[in-house]
Design an enzyme around this catalytic site. Structure first.
Site, PDB file in Angstrom:
ATOM      1  N   ASP A 258      -5.502  43.266  40.881  1.00  0.00           N
ATOM      2  CA  ASP A 258      -5.513  41.816  40.667  1.00  0.00           C
ATOM      3  C   ASP A 258      -6.890  41.348  40.190  1.00  0.00           C
ATOM      4  O   ASP A 258      -7.911  41.970  40.511  1.00  0.00           O
ATOM      5  CB  ASP A 258      -5.147  41.124  41.997  1.00  0.00           C
TER       6      ASP A 258
ATOM      7  N   ASN B  35       6.346  38.525  37.663  1.00  0.00           N
ATOM      8  CA  ASN B  35       5.404  38.352  36.544  1.00  0.00           C
ATOM      9  C   ASN B  35       6.060  37.867  35.245  1.00  0.00           C
ATOM     10  O   ASN B  35       5.371  37.441  34.325  1.00  0.00           O
ATOM     11  CB  ASN B  35       4.615  39.645  36.275  1.00  0.00           C
TER      12      ASN B  35
END
Ligand code: FPP
Length: 238
Positions: free
Chosen positions: A19, A67
């Site tokens: 991330d 996502n």
């Protein structure tokens, strides 16, 4: 640096939530796509580093079921990075990485699906490290899939209700046959699992670091391995 590393307790299976690509780029006034590109470089570095350290299994979270909510251009950019990684199939022989792509692949573009099949086949004999790339992956979906498989066997009369146990669910996961994840590293400063390896991480040690993924390197990796080795894992015992 690499050679002098000594550690007595190495995780067999490491999971990484990569991330912070977007923020890494934003801090530099660069497009998010550039952050992902540098993230893909960091990924390559970390696979090599994990292999160097003798880690047997590495699972990286490349794209979650959530996502798809990102702008389509960003989704395309990430998929293209995966394409270029998978295209280098020859490197797998040299690098000795056994690659699997885990997740619901049915929603991926046909060419990408074919590349995945090819890379998985080409790397089947590699034994340097097992790499799972989690793509369109969701932990809850994965557990539901395993439950459906068990229910199917039950309805077919192959098994009794009592036979549906944790081991059977484990066997229905994408990671069937692999050890549970021992250590999960999340970069980018957030402290949550975000639907990653929910079942497999039941006893995992969690390490959260503020380092943004494109900056993550072998030294950061080693630091996490040392922290893991220093922790006492009791697995429910005393
Ligand atoms: C999270 O950062 C990262 C992703 C959703 C994509 C991860 C993809 C890569 C590292 C590149 C492709 C991977 C491979 C295996 C070649 P973010 O965009 O959520 O960052 P932010 O939280 O700072 O916005």
């Amino acid at each position: 640096m690499a050679k002098s590393f000594e550690i007595d307790k190495l995780p067999r299976h490491v999971g990484i939530i990569m991330d912070g690509n977007g923020r890494w780029a934003a801090h530099r006034g660069l497009p998010r796509s550039y952050g992902h590109k540098m993230g893909a470089d960091a990924f390559g570095r970390c696979v090599r580093h994990a292999k160097l350290r003798g880690i047997g299994y590495l699972t990286v979270y490349a794209f979650s079921t959530e996502n798809w909510n990102r702008p389509s251009e960003e989704v395309r950019g990430i998929m293209d990075l995966l394409r270029s990684y998978l295209k280098n199939a020859d490197n797998y022989k040299k690098e000795n990485v056994r690659t699997r792509v885990i997740g619901d692949l049915s929603q991926l573009d046909e060419d990408l699906r074919q590349m995945i099949v090819r890379v998985e086949e080409n790397s089947v004999a590699n034994d340097g490290i097992n790499l799972n790339i989690a793509l369109n992956y969701g932990g809850r979906d994965e557990i539901a899939k395993a439950a459906r498989e068990a229910a199917k066997r039950l309805m077919a009369g192959e098994i009794a209700l009592q036979q549906i146990d944790a081991a059977m669910i484990t066997g229905g996961l994408y990671t069937a046959g692999q050890p549970d994840v021992d250590l999960i590293i999340r970069t980018g400063g957030e402290s949550r699992l975000s639907n990653f390896l929910l079942w497999q991480s039941a006893y995992a040690e969690l390490i959260f670091t503020g380092t943004h993924w494109p900056d993550f390197n072998g030294e950061h990796f080693d630091r996490a391995l040392k922290e893991y080795a220093a922790r006492q894992r009791r697995m429910g015992g005393v």
